[in-house]
Design a protein around this motif. Structure first.
Motif, PDB file in Angstrom:
ATOM      1  N   LYS A 156       0.830  -1.208   0.000  1.00 10.56           N
ATOM      2  CA  LYS A 156       0.000   0.000   0.000  1.00 10.56           C
ATOM      3  C   LYS A 156       0.864   1.259   0.000  1.00 10.56           C
ATOM      4  O   LYS A 156       0.530   2.262  -0.633  1.00 10.56           O
ATOM      5  CB  LYS A 156      -0.940  -0.005   1.206  1.00 10.56           C
ATOM      6  N   VAL A 157       1.956   1.242   0.719  1.00 15.14           N
ATOM      7  CA  VAL A 157       2.861   2.384   0.707  1.00 15.14           C
ATOM      8  C   VAL A 157       3.412   2.597  -0.690  1.00 15.14           C
ATOM      9  O   VAL A 157       3.480   3.731  -1.200  1.00 15.14           O
ATOM     10  CB  VAL A 157       3.999   2.188   1.721  1.00 15.14           C
ATOM     11  N   ALA A 158       3.806   1.486  -1.342  1.00 13.82           N
ATOM     12  CA  ALA A 158       4.338   1.598  -2.700  1.00 13.82           C
ATOM     13  C   ALA A 158       3.294   2.149  -3.658  1.00 13.82           C
ATOM     14  O   ALA A 158       3.577   3.023  -4.490  1.00 13.82           O
ATOM     15  CB  ALA A 158       4.824   0.226  -3.175  1.00 13.82           C
ATOM     16  N   GLN A 159       2.056   1.639  -3.547  1.00 14.36           N
ATOM     17  CA  GLN A 159       0.983   2.142  -4.409  1.00 14.36           C
ATOM     18  C   GLN A 159       0.712   3.624  -4.133  1.00 14.36           C
ATOM     19  O   GLN A 159       0.486   4.408  -5.062  1.00 14.36           O
ATOM     20  CB  GLN A 159      -0.284   1.325  -4.182  1.00 14.36           C
ATOM     21  N   GLY A 160       0.758   3.989  -2.863  1.00 20.59           N
ATOM     22  CA  GLY A 160       0.506   5.386  -2.529  1.00 20.59           C
ATOM     23  C   GLY A 160       1.557   6.306  -3.088  1.00 20.59           C
ATOM     24  O   GLY A 160       1.260   7.349  -3.676  1.00 20.59           O
ATOM     25  N   GLY A 190       2.454   8.500  11.290  1.00 25.78           N
ATOM     26  CA  GLY A 190       3.217   7.535  10.509  1.00 25.78           C
ATOM     27  C   GLY A 190       2.849   7.570   9.038  1.00 25.78           C
ATOM     28  O   GLY A 190       3.718   7.497   8.159  1.00 25.78           O
ATOM     29  N   ILE A 191       1.541   7.678   8.764  1.00 29.12           N
ATOM     30  CA  ILE A 191       1.094   7.761   7.370  1.00 29.12           C
ATOM     31  C   ILE A 191       1.621   9.028   6.718  1.00 29.12           C
ATOM     32  O   ILE A 191       2.137   9.007   5.593  1.00 29.12           O
ATOM     33  CB  ILE A 191      -0.443   7.715   7.309  1.00 29.12           C
ATOM     34  N   ALA A 192       1.512  10.147   7.435  1.00 30.59           N
ATOM     35  CA  ALA A 192       1.967  11.423   6.879  1.00 30.59           C
ATOM     36  C   ALA A 192       3.462  11.401   6.607  1.00 30.59           C
ATOM     37  O   ALA A 192       3.933  11.887   5.564  1.00 30.59           O
ATOM     38  CB  ALA A 192       1.612  12.558   7.834  1.00 30.59           C
ATOM     39  N   GLU A 193       4.230  10.820   7.514  1.00 28.69           N
ATOM     40  CA  GLU A 193       5.677  10.780   7.333  1.00 28.69           C
ATOM     41  C   GLU A 193       6.066   9.834   6.212  1.00 28.69           C
ATOM     42  O   GLU A 193       6.937  10.147   5.388  1.00 28.69           O
ATOM     43  CB  GLU A 193       6.340  10.353   8.645  1.00 28.69           C
ATOM     44  N   THR A 194       5.428   8.675   6.131  1.00 29.01           N
ATOM     45  CA  THR A 194       5.778   7.685   5.117  1.00 29.01           C
ATOM     46  C   THR A 194       5.446   8.170   3.713  1.00 29.01           C
ATOM     47  O   THR A 194       6.229   7.995   2.775  1.00 29.01           O
ATOM     48  CB  THR A 194       5.041   6.367   5.395  1.00 29.01           C
TER      49      THR A 194
END
Length: 714
Positions: A156-160, A190-194
């Motif tokens: 999901k991080v990669a897709q984002g 964590g979401i904002a930083e990632t």
């Protein structure tokens, strides 16, 4: 568009950022993107043959000759419906040139069953499958294979990271991404930083995704930003308010803050109504539901302030009424700048509990006095009954008849009507019952008017009462919107003003000349809108003049100052208490019509009652008594004939004894309802309630629509 340009526009990355990747060994060969045939390979080919020296597979590695249909493409961030419709350029590019791994590539990882699952590149996969099925059955592609065991969070991080700046990513997709990462254990920070996103945006996205109604709005209105959508969450439990804000964001996004403040006022007022109703119930009152004025009281009920004991006409002592079984109350919202609620005490069955109305007591006393004086008591039901103030003794008289002059006339009589100045008083109007037969002359002949029965009059009173309340509430919302409109006016750009604004500014001194004259020369309200200090009566010291004389004042600032003068002059006129009456919206002046036309041009969303200024027919669906077949006035175009007409036939013109009452609408007390235009006096005394109930039974007034369109609005 070139192949590389298409891929770079739609597919910005060639690897999956955010994954734990190993080095990429150089593949032995790269496939020709134009080839039609490739080696017979499967997605489960053993890559260890490329690294025989180590006996281990180095990830990621490039796998060639893959049939795109064998890839498992599930759990994508963005929905794919019809790839040919969504990305026709991508499909055409792959059909023509194949997929060059130097330009873009699909990232995959082996699932436990050996099937390659897509990590990044879902739209490329769908486009390749579409081409494989139609344009090029022999198409094979290259994929970049990553180590198995990649977590869903990493995916999901990669897709984002790949899609967040993609032009096809919707607000709903972004909100869903934040929500999915939260489910994978990442907090907002964590979401904002990632993902390198503002923390406020992450919080807004998660909140939008969590609320079904707001998430649905993000799907149906994809152009509304997440931060704006987050404002809707405050009204997530109110479907009507929520939808109203969605429409504001779609059509007038600048009005969002104003619309929210207006809805908050309405909500606070509803809460106060509930709280006050509970307080009264605890005190032993019966709270009458669905009642907003004394015109809507149930049969046998009357306002406590209008009641007296059965043997007098003095108001009842409140302490004496505390133990009355009929003690009740109804609540009325008050639109005077604060969310207050007015409590009106009533007696639910005053006759049974030994009370009577003060007006009935005074009417009985007046009737007794008239009978003792030998004066007959009549009503205005007969057109031949005319007040003495409208009659000359004969054609040679120089003044109208007085009571003493007419006392010996066989037609001498009196009519008892409710007083115009107080609901507890009565007026005695002396009349002649047949002026023509007794040789009198009417001062003027009124044009013929259509008869208004009691049902029409009752419905019109209720309409005036409902619209008056709505009119007073609309003034608060309107002034709030105007203040917001002029906020930051010094930095406004010409593009934010409506077209032809100079035409409207030129119309102001012509069509709103009366209101402009009232505001001159201080223009106090305009100074308030512009944030200027209180003006003095010395014109050369007026802050408007001082600002316009500055060399730094721009053309657009001068335009907005002139606009503030016109808007301020008109709004200043509505400071007058008389403008809270029904005549303002029922019989608008030219100045009023121009003003509300101008507000509409500026983008102000006129409320229902404000739209009546320029379109009075809007009330017809809500109030059937206004329908043309029953509400048309049959008066001719000749106007009033003010000359003497000796021997005029009373059947040619009906005297409207309430003509002077047409515009005497009560403005201060929301409970004092205005009289209908052209109506006759209602019955008074103990039979008044019964007569009114009988009259209203002959016409259906849309109570349900009044509740939703009017009462809920205030």
């Amino acid at each position: 568009m070139t192949t590389q340009a298409v891929h770079e526009q739609l597919l910005p990355g060639t690897t999956a950022p955010g994954l734990h990747l190993h080095r990429v060994p150089a593949p032995r060969t790269y496939p020709d993107p134009h080839r039609r045939e490739g080696p017979s390979m499967t997605t489960s080919a053993d890559p260890s043959t490329d690294h025989a020296n180590t006996g281990q597979t180095d990830y990621p590695y490039l796998l060639s000759g893959v049939d795109p249909r064998t890839l498992r493409a599930v759990d994508n961030l963005r929905d794919i419906t019809d790839i040919r419709e969504q990305h026709p350029d991508l499909v055409a590019s792959i059909a023509e040139n194949g997929m060059n791994p130097l330009v873009s590539i699909i990232n995959v990882t082996p699932d436990p069953d050996g099937c390659l699952a897509v990590l990044v590149g879902f739209h490329r996969t769908a486009a390749a499958v579409a081409v494989k099925e139609v344009e090029n059955p022999d198409l094979v592609i290259d994929v970049l294979v990553h180590a198995p065991g990649t977590t869903r969070r990493e995916v999901k991080v990669a897709q984002g990271l790949e899609n967040l700046h993609h032009k096809y990513l919707t607000q709903a997709d972004e909100a869903r991404l934040y929500d999915q990462l939260a489910l994978e254990g990442l907090d907002d920070f964590g979401i904002a930083e990632t993902l390198v996103r503002p923390i406020e945006r992450v919080r807004a996205g998660r909140a939008v995704a969590a609320d079904p109604r707001t998430h649905a709005a993000s799907v149906s209105s994809p152009d509304i930003d997440l931060l704006a959508l987050a404002h809707l969450l405050e009204f997530a439990d109110d479907a009507d308010a929520h939808q109203e804000l969605v429409e504001v964001l779609d059509q007038h996004p600048r009005d969002l803050d104003w619309a929210i403040r207006r809805l908050r006022r309405q909500r606070e007022q509803r809460d106060q109504l509930i709280s006050e109703a509970q307080r009264l119930t605890d005190l032993g009152y019966t709270v009458l539901d669905g009642v907003a004025s004394h015109l809507e009281l149930p049969d046998g009920a009357a306002r406590f302030a209008n009641l007296c004991a059965a043997d007098g006409d003095e108001p009842i002592d409140p302490a004496q009424h505390a133990s009355c079984p009929g003690r009740a109350a109804y609540l009325t919202p008050q639109a005077h700048g604060e969310t207050t609620v007015a409590v009106t005490e009533v007696c639910a069955d005053y006759a049974t509990h030994g009370h009577r109305t003060i007006a009935a007591a005074k009417q009985a006393a007046a009737e007794e006095q008239l009978r003792e004086a030998g004066v007959a008591i009549v009503d205005f039901g007969d057109a031949a009954v005319v007040p003495l103030t409208s009659l000359y003794a004969d054609e040679h008289a120089e003044r109208c008849l007085t009571v003493d002059d007419h006392a010996s006339c066989p037609g001498h009589a009196a009519v008892i009507t409710p007083a115009r100045w107080a609901s507890t008083d009565v007026e005695v109007c002396y009349v002649c019952t047949d002026y023509a037969d007794h040789g009198h002359v009417r001062i003027r002949v009124e044009p013929a008017r259509a008869d208004r029965d009691a049902a029409w009059q009752s419905a019109e009173r209720r309409r005036a009462a409902a619209n008056n309340r709505l009119w007073r509430a609309a003034k608060i919302d309107r002034r709030d919107w105007i203040a917001t409109f002029f906020t930051g006016w010094r930095k406004r750009k010409a593009s934010t003003l409506p077209p032809r604004i100079h035409h409207w500014l030129a119309l102001g001194p012509v069509l709103a000349s009366n209101y402009s004259g009232e505001a001159a020369s201080t223009h106090t309200y305009a100074c308030t809108l512009l944030g200027f200090p209180e003006p003095s009566y010395r014109r050369d010291r007026n802050p408007i003049a001082a600002h316009l004389r500055k060399r730094s004042t721009t053309e657009i600032q001068a335009v907005l100052i002139r606009l503030a003068q016109i808007v301020g002059a008109c709004e200043q006129h509505f400071n007058l208490a008389s403008t809270d009456q029904a005549t303002t919206w029922r019989e608008p002046t030219e100045d009023t019509r121009f003003y509300f036309e101008l507000l509409a041009v500026l983008g102000y969303p006129l409320s229902h009652v404000e739209q009546l200024i320029t379109n009075p027919d809007l009330d017809i669906p809500l109030w059937p008594h206004l329908a043309p077949d029953t509400a048309d006035d049959t008066a001719d175009d000749t106007g009033h004939d003010t000359a003497r007409v000796p021997g005029a036939d009373p059947d040619d013109a009906e005297f409207d004894h309430d003509l002077d009452d047409l515009n005497n609408e009560v403005s201060g007390d929301a409970d004092e309802e205005p009289a209908a235009a052209g109506e006759a006096a209602e019955p008074m005394g103990e039979n008044a309630t019964q007569a009114r109930s009988s009259a209203e039974s002959s016409i259906e007034v849309p109570d349900s629509q009044i509740t939703s369109q009017y009462r809920a609005a205030v």
